[in-house]
Design an enzyme around this catalytic site. Structure first.
Site, mmCIF file in Angstrom:
data_model
loop_
_atom_site.group_PDB
_atom_site.id
_atom_site.type_symbol
_atom_site.label_atom_id
_atom_site.label_comp_id
_atom_site.label_asym_id
_atom_site.label_seq_id
_atom_site.Cartn_x
_atom_site.Cartn_y
_atom_site.Cartn_z
ATOM 1 N N SER A 303 6.798 2.014 14.761
ATOM 2 C CA SER A 303 6.136 0.722 14.863
ATOM 3 C C SER A 303 6.016 0.300 16.332
ATOM 4 O O SER A 303 5.468 1.032 17.150
ATOM 5 C CB SER A 303 6.905 -0.304 14.019
ATOM 6 O OG SER A 303 6.194 -1.498 13.857
ATOM 7 N N ASP A 367 -0.720 3.047 5.748
ATOM 8 C CA ASP A 367 0.132 2.189 6.582
ATOM 9 C C ASP A 367 -0.756 1.259 7.413
ATOM 10 O O ASP A 367 -1.645 1.698 8.140
ATOM 11 C CB ASP A 367 0.981 3.082 7.492
ATOM 12 C CG ASP A 367 1.975 2.296 8.336
ATOM 13 O OD1 ASP A 367 1.896 1.055 8.379
ATOM 14 O OD2 ASP A 367 2.834 2.936 8.973
ATOM 15 N N HIS A 463 4.562 1.322 5.487
ATOM 16 C CA HIS A 463 5.114 1.327 6.842
ATOM 17 C C HIS A 463 6.615 1.611 6.863
ATOM 18 O O HIS A 463 7.207 1.781 7.921
ATOM 19 C CB HIS A 463 4.841 -0.026 7.515
ATOM 20 C CG HIS A 463 5.110 -0.052 8.981
ATOM 21 N ND1 HIS A 463 4.540 0.831 9.869
ATOM 22 C CD2 HIS A 463 5.912 -0.854 9.735
ATOM 23 C CE1 HIS A 463 4.957 0.574 11.097
ATOM 24 N NE2 HIS A 463 5.800 -0.443 11.044
#
Length: 485
Positions: A303, A367, A463
């Protein structure tokens, strides 16, 4: 370092302007100026007023959503920790809905674990991973029989935990050499945190062994606190000359010292007292490559951590840290958002992928994070793009190396059925994955519930580091590899 002249920048300030003022400006285009305080844009940048206002409105909406999501996730994290530590549901709710001081005190305890720990608490490395590197990357073999991608994803996941726990896992579970944990300063995060030192960027470094190491790993932490969420939704950018326009929030998280001038922002030597991520980690790497003459470097992150990992070589190159760059085996990112514009992408291709490929970003299904900020032809307003190879994981853990992921901006109408179908598919099949692959793949109940919530916004649950870890262990690379242009 050459003199590039004045920097170009676009800095949005959604917190300084209200929705009403923005809608009025949108409805009355005869007002040529932006609302007072809404944005700072260098004089050399052509202003597309309509798109700037839309960006400000979009960022204000995202700020509102982020506050809701962060509050919900924080309460869930505290509930899970309290239940795990005390087994008392009454105490758990008192903590979760208690005052800020109570929450902060509890969350800083050594036994406290991140939300990601409860989604995937696995800490043992896995020797059965099929993919060690993608075509074009220099094959240096496995590290203690572990895949380099496995090591990268596990380190990215572990980075969310506190220093004591990280050191224990690296030393006692992985049997490797822990080097240092970094808590670093970001002076631009004052609006998001009340912490007096503003330590909102975190990373750790370890080697596979204390003497004659083969690999040095830098793992950046991803989005873990409110300040990080504010960084993620920035639409602002700063130009670094021929190196392109770059997401300002990510630059700040690495330690940028001047948001309007990249030359002042990235001096070669830093003499300040507050630890900045780029400089602190750089000094550690300098010492390590001297100590371990044959070791290569892997930089990883999930991320926000992936964005910082992909930016790190850029600042090394700008500061002419050739010795460190020459030892870089690869940057492996997990669910990384877009970082810069087309010029940035072209520069990074030459920097990292000229002889061997030294960059790979992993994307699991739909995602949402790798699909933001948007890749849109608004030019100076939304210039962000991806570069390099995408290791894309689709249904049944099929892995492909693609030029770009499908549905690159998430909102494509053609992909709506696929997003919902895959969200349901993961929800139904994840609890049974252990039957065919062993108890190491047993689904946790928080992870299953997280998948259920992901049905309402398909892309959120994809995610999770858990799916990336499962993919890195179970996926086999398809024989067809899509060539980059």
């Amino acid at each position: 370092m050459a003199n590039f002249g004045p920097s170009e920048y676009m800095i949005l300030h959604p917190e300084k302007v209200g929705f009403f003022a923005l809608f009025l400006a949108l409805l009355f285009p005869c007002w040529k100026k932006l609302p007072d305080g809404a944005a700072e844009i260098s004089s050399s940048v052509p202003i597309k007023r309509f798109y700037v206002i839309l960006s400000l409105i979009g960022q204000k909406i995202l700020l509102f959503v982020v506050n809701l999501l962060y509050g919900s996730r924080q309460k869930a994290e505290i509930l899970l920790n309290s239940l795990s530590l005390h087994r008392d549901i009454t105490s758990a709710f008192k903590l979760a809905f208690g005052g800020e001081e109570v929450v902060q005190s509890f969350s800083q305890s050594d036994g406290y674990r991140s939300f990601y720990y409860y989604l995937d608490g696995r800490r043992d490395l896995y020797k059965g991973s099929h993919i060690n590197c993608i075509p074009g990357m220099k094959d240096i073999g496995r590290i203690k029989d572990y895949s380099l991608f496995e090591l990268s994803v596990m380190a990215s996941n572990l980075s969310y935990e506190n220093e004591i726990y990280v050191k224990d896992v690296v030393t006692n579970t992985w049997k490797m050499h822990f080097v240092e944990f970094f808590n670093c300063y970001n002076e631009y995060q004052k609006q998001y945190t009340t912490h007096p030192k503003q330590y909102t960027t975190h990373a750790f470094v370890f080697c596979d062994r204390p003497v004659n190491a083969r690999v040095i790993v830098v793992a950046f932490r991803g989005t873990s606190e409110k300040a990080n969420w504010g960084t993620n939704i920035e639409f602002s950018w700063l130009s670094m000359g021929k190196k392109g326009k770059i997401h300002l929030g990510f630059l700040k998280a690495l330690g940028l010292q001047d948001e309007k001038d990249f030359q002042k922002g990235w001096p070669k030597d830093y003499t300040g007292a507050k630890p900045l991520a780029y400089y602190s980690i750089r000094e550690t790497l300098k010492a390590l490559i001297e100590q371990h003459k044959d070791a290569v470097i892997i930089i990883a992150g999930h991320s926000l951590g992936g964005a910082l990992a992909s930016l790190y070589p850029l600042i090394l190159a700008y500061n002419e840290q050739i010795a460190i760059l020459d030892r870089l085996w690869g940057v492996v990112t997990v669910g990384e958002p877009r970082v810069g514009d087309e010029d940035f992408c072209n520069y990074m291709e030459k920097l990292l992928n000229s002889k061997y490929k030294r960059y790979c970003r992993m994307v699991y299904k739909h995602d949402i994070v790798p699909r933001v900020p948007f890749d849109h032809p608004f030019g100076t307003i939304c210039p962000f793009k991806h570069f390099g190879d995408c290791l894309y994981f689709s249904c049944w853990f099929k892995a492909e190396v693609l030029k770009d992921m499908p549905n690159k901006n998430y909102f494509g109408l053609l992909y709506i059925p696929a997003k919902f179908f895959n969200a349901w598919l993961d929800l139904i099949t994840a609890p049974f994955l252990w039957i065919s692959n062993g108890k190491d793949f047993t689904e946790t109940w928080p992870s299953w519930f997280y998948r259920f919530l992901g049905l309402f916004i398909p892309g959120i649950a994809f995610h999770s580091v858990r799916d990336y870890l499962n993919s890195s262990r179970l996926a086999q690379l398809a024989t067809k590899v899509e060539k980059m242009e």
